[in-house]
Design a protein around this motif. Sequence first.
Motif, PDB file in Angstrom:
ATOM      1  N   SER A 149      -9.627  -1.583 -13.416  1.00 21.27           N
ATOM      2  CA  SER A 149      -8.912  -0.378 -12.973  1.00 21.27           C
ATOM      3  C   SER A 149      -7.400  -0.524 -13.131  1.00 21.27           C
ATOM      4  N   TYR A 150      -6.888  -1.728 -12.925  1.00 20.94           N
ATOM      5  CA  TYR A 150      -5.439  -1.922 -12.993  1.00 20.94           C
ATOM      6  C   TYR A 150      -5.006  -2.217 -14.436  1.00 20.94           C
ATOM      7  N   GLN A 151      -5.318  -3.416 -14.919  1.00 22.52           N
ATOM      8  CA  GLN A 151      -4.737  -3.843 -16.198  1.00 22.52           C
ATOM      9  C   GLN A 151      -5.400  -3.219 -17.417  1.00 22.52           C
ATOM     10  N   ASN A 162      -5.168   6.516 -10.089  1.00 24.57           N
ATOM     11  CA  ASN A 162      -4.171   5.885  -9.213  1.00 24.57           C
ATOM     12  C   ASN A 162      -3.665   4.582  -9.836  1.00 24.57           C
ATOM     13  N   GLU A 163      -4.601   3.636  -9.997  1.00 22.34           N
ATOM     14  CA  GLU A 163      -4.186   2.251 -10.259  1.00 22.34           C
ATOM     15  C   GLU A 163      -3.745   1.995 -11.697  1.00 22.34           C
ATOM     16  N   SER A 164      -4.433   2.575 -12.660  1.00 16.72           N
ATOM     17  CA  SER A 164      -4.019   2.345 -14.048  1.00 16.72           C
ATOM     18  C   SER A 164      -2.641   2.948 -14.279  1.00 16.72           C
ATOM     19  N   PHE A 165      -2.434   4.131 -13.724  1.00 11.11           N
ATOM     20  CA  PHE A 165      -1.148   4.795 -13.959  1.00 11.11           C
ATOM     21  C   PHE A 165      -0.004   4.096 -13.240  1.00 11.11           C
ATOM     22  N   ALA A 166      -0.273   3.642 -12.011  1.00 14.03           N
ATOM     23  CA  ALA A 166       0.792   2.931 -11.296  1.00 14.03           C
ATOM     24  C   ALA A 166       1.124   1.621 -12.017  1.00 14.03           C
ATOM     25  N   THR A 167       0.107   0.956 -12.556  1.00 16.80           N
ATOM     26  CA  THR A 167       0.327  -0.300 -13.289  1.00 16.80           C
ATOM     27  C   THR A 167       1.150  -0.044 -14.549  1.00 16.80           C
ATOM     28  N   ALA A 198       7.865  -0.887  -7.916  1.00 13.49           N
ATOM     29  CA  ALA A 198       7.718   0.191  -8.897  1.00 13.49           C
ATOM     30  C   ALA A 198       6.292   0.737  -8.894  1.00 13.49           C
ATOM     31  N   HIS A 199       5.317  -0.158  -8.711  1.00 12.70           N
ATOM     32  CA  HIS A 199       3.916   0.265  -8.656  1.00 12.70           C
ATOM     33  C   HIS A 199       3.684   1.199  -7.463  1.00 12.70           C
ATOM     34  N   GLU A 200       4.125   0.778  -6.292  1.00  8.38           N
ATOM     35  CA  GLU A 200       3.867   1.590  -5.091  1.00  8.38           C
ATOM     36  C   GLU A 200       4.641   2.914  -5.130  1.00  8.38           C
ATOM     37  N   LEU A 201       5.856   2.857  -5.673  1.00  7.95           N
ATOM     38  CA  LEU A 201       6.624   4.103  -5.744  1.00  7.95           C
ATOM     39  C   LEU A 201       6.048   5.027  -6.824  1.00  7.95           C
ATOM     40  N   ALA A 202       5.509   4.466  -7.900  1.00 10.37           N
ATOM     41  CA  ALA A 202       4.828   5.301  -8.905  1.00 10.37           C
ATOM     42  C   ALA A 202       3.639   6.015  -8.272  1.00 10.37           C
ATOM     43  N   HIS A 203       2.980   5.344  -7.324  1.00 10.72           N
ATOM     44  CA  HIS A 203       1.855   5.961  -6.603  1.00 10.72           C
ATOM     45  C   HIS A 203       2.278   7.177  -5.782  1.00 10.72           C
ATOM     46  N   GLN A 204       3.545   7.236  -5.408  1.00  7.29           N
ATOM     47  CA  GLN A 204       3.970   8.400  -4.615  1.00  7.29           C
ATOM     48  C   GLN A 204       3.701   9.671  -5.424  1.00  7.29           C
ATOM     49  N   MET A 263       0.848  -1.193   0.000  1.00  7.43           N
ATOM     50  CA  MET A 263       0.000   0.000   0.000  1.00  7.43           C
ATOM     51  C   MET A 263       0.879   1.236   0.000  1.00  7.43           C
ATOM     52  N   GLU A 264       0.506   2.177  -0.849  1.00 10.09           N
ATOM     53  CA  GLU A 264       1.376   3.303  -1.191  1.00 10.09           C
ATOM     54  C   GLU A 264       1.301   4.488  -0.236  1.00 10.09           C
ATOM     55  N   ASN A 265       1.096   4.283   1.055  1.00 12.13           N
ATOM     56  CA  ASN A 265       1.056   5.424   1.973  1.00 12.13           C
ATOM     57  C   ASN A 265       2.257   6.335   1.728  1.00 12.13           C
TER      58      ASN A 265
HETATM   59 ZN   LIG Z   1      -1.881   0.504  -6.629  1.00 10.44          ZN
END
Ligand SMILES: [Zn+2]
Length: 898
Positions: A415-417, A353-358, A330-336, A297-299
């Motif tokens: 939302s993700y893929q 959030n999710e599409s872009f982090a993916t 990479a996904h969680e850090l992209a969420h930062q 989780m990208e807190n």
């Molecule tokens: Zn995510």
Amino acid sequence: MRDWRVFPIRAIVAACLVLIAGGGAASAAEDPAPPTLRLPGDAAPTGYRVALTIDPDQKTFRGAVDIGVRLTRPTAVLWLHATDLTFENATVRSGGKSDAVRIVPGGADFAGFAFDRELPAGEIELHVDYTGAIDETSTQGVFRQKDGDAWYVYTQLETTDARRAFPCFDEPVYKTPWELTLTIPAGTSAVSNTPVVSESLAKGGRKVVRFGKTEPLPAYLIAFGVGPFDYVDAGRAGMKKTPIRIVVPKGKASRARYAAETSGPILAKLEDYFGMPFPFAKLDQLVIPQTVTFSAMENAGLVTWSESVLLAQPKDESIQWKRLQASINAHELAHQWFGDYVTLAWWDDVWLNESFATWLADRTIAEWQPSWGTAVERIVDRSNVMGDDTLVSARKIRQEIKSADDIANAFDSISYQKGGAVISMFEAWIGPAKFQAGVRRYMKAYAYGTGTSKEFLSAIEAESRPGVAAAFSTFLDQPGVPLLDVTLQCGAGGAKLSGGPRLALAQKRFLPVGSEGSSTETWQIPVCARAASGGGEASRACELLKETSGTMAAPGAASGACPSWVLANDGEVGYYRAVYRGDSLEKLLAVADNELTVPERVGLLRDIDALAAGGATSMGQALALAPRFANDPNRYIVQATIRIATDAGENVLPDALRPAYARYVSKTFGPRARALGFSGKPGEDEDTRLLRASLVPYVTKDGDEPELQAEAKRLALAWLADRSAVAAELVGGVLESAARHGDRALFDKYKEGIKTSKERRDRIRLFRALGAFDDPAILDDAFAFVMSPEFDSREAGNIIYASLDTPEGRAATWKYLQANYDSTVARMPREVTGFVPYYASGFCDEKHREEVAEFFAGRAEKLPGGQRNLAKVLESMDLCIALRGKQEGSLKEELARY
Ligand SMILES: [Zn+2]
């Protein structure tokens, strides 16, 4: 957001504990009704000061929160989100005066703060003292877990559980600075979003830890952890030398090797993409022993991780594990950036959030580790989600949020893929440099604030060309996969077409046989094609297909020569399936080895598979193609071929054809699998090892392979005695392969292994393998065994991942669920109960379909997000039944040859 009907006792207790503070004697009848779902919007926070007393040995915590609030109109009752909090006292400061506040009960999600008099619009400060619950089963809100002999406290506040930690404005649009102070036992330490600014001893063997003020954050990104942690220094990385640590349960520092090695380079790669430093003061990667609905989780500044994903003993650092960890990192850090630095304004934009982090995680890993084949994995993910997206019950990428269930359902493969794939398509169409400029423009405009789809699309359009936003939106605001019908036209009988060869295109929604959906959607599809004639250099052409049909000049049309082959999805990055008319597919397959990239060949095979699995073409013919590709040197081609075989061989295959299918598997894939064997050879490359890990267990389980089965059993027993007897990437495959035709003696060994293993990872492997037995009597005993209260249901629940693969396993799972529904649901962490309908998935006959629908009537709506999940399960069965009707003949005919 939670449906409390599932836990009636707890809900009643929570409601009774709401105390009335202050002198107000108003009866409940006079109290205003609480809002539903969202706050009224007439107040906004300006900042929070939160002081919590957390002792991991306790099941409750104390809290005191001061919230700066701006009232936009005169207000008598301020509503905040609050769940399971017990209020002790509340006061308000307004106009230099402090007054008591009366608490108005607000149901499961809200609390009202009633003032003595109506307060004018302007700034106030609300102070609330309260206690909250520390959960032990769920990983939502504030929860605690035991590792070794010590307890640890963690949080998971996304999406709507910050309200379990403090009364707050629990919607992402409200971003403010937070100041957190934790009072904790002196023998523990604490981490949160920002660095510690001071620590002092307090009475009663406690200490007070004060954290720095955060950047503006929404409530769902606040996080903390308390316990006797060990800290692994992972150095500093990036433009401003951000300090990175891996924070682990006591004694597990040696397992953080890979995480410590990879976090810095990934952070630096992301900074390069955004052209700016990491947006927060530090990065801690905090390990949670066990999570149930998330891997990480990208807190902001404090990413939390499930232990099995972030930590491994050296012998368990498998290739798949390393790649998965790096990808999630990479996904969680992209969420930062996508999520934390610029936050979605509301949950209908979860894709921001999710599409872009993916998408960005794949992009980052592809650049950082080019040999990992991420470009192909992307095509595989795209094809998989296109399968989900054929269901009429599939969500749109941007789905309206009408209820808490819609928020629960929003974190799905769409939302993700799907979102990630659609971004890749538009990035390729407008060009990566312009797309990147658009991303940077958006980040700059909404820094530390919130953004919407519209604002993002405007930024992209401003950096590229008009019309991009409208085209993009056709993929965001309607569900489904376009089916692109492609006809190459070169003129008949030697007569050339004016303007040269062209492609006639038509689009409609791809709906599998038996689907009750309509094909009325029209997308604006960026169609990019590649073609060549007579062995010459290939050229590329793109056209935006806006209508249901149209034409485009064939790539290289200027030469006038008719292309000898055409690929209608260049790079296979377009979010559509292509169906070729005439002999175009045969011609394409004939040159595929030389002219197409691996991602393109995989995309092509997956389209062939999907068309057959959707009933549009013959499944028998698709199976007949497999031998041609089963021995390809590239592992992804072999894996795409296995997929063609398993799509025919799993749910849809009539029982009578199973022996013939087993012979088909052995004949087609057996020689390669037997040559690879279960044991590696010195000097092998990673692709060979990964091919072994997917091919050999598949052939052993589904083929007619007594020797491989005996070998799997021998290795499984060896592994039970000595954990280094099997390579890490093969352990799961060996245990499940051995179980498939395994006997009771093996079953007893697995049970013993579960009872004696000290490692959670090993227990999970064994629980999963218990579901792989195909003996119905053993399966019945396996379910009875894993549901015993002596096991942690979060580990034991892994049995269903393998049990749903076989008819025997599906029958046993379903039988168990019907007989033990209430106790099964009651033992689950509440956040996974919405997935219970999937326990009944995979059937392909009317009788089971009726049974499942009837059983869940009245039950599914009590599970968070359960109704949509049930709809997907039932629709999949309907489609399977229709497909079996359509394909039984062709399967029989093809398999009769084996
Ligand atoms: Zn995510």
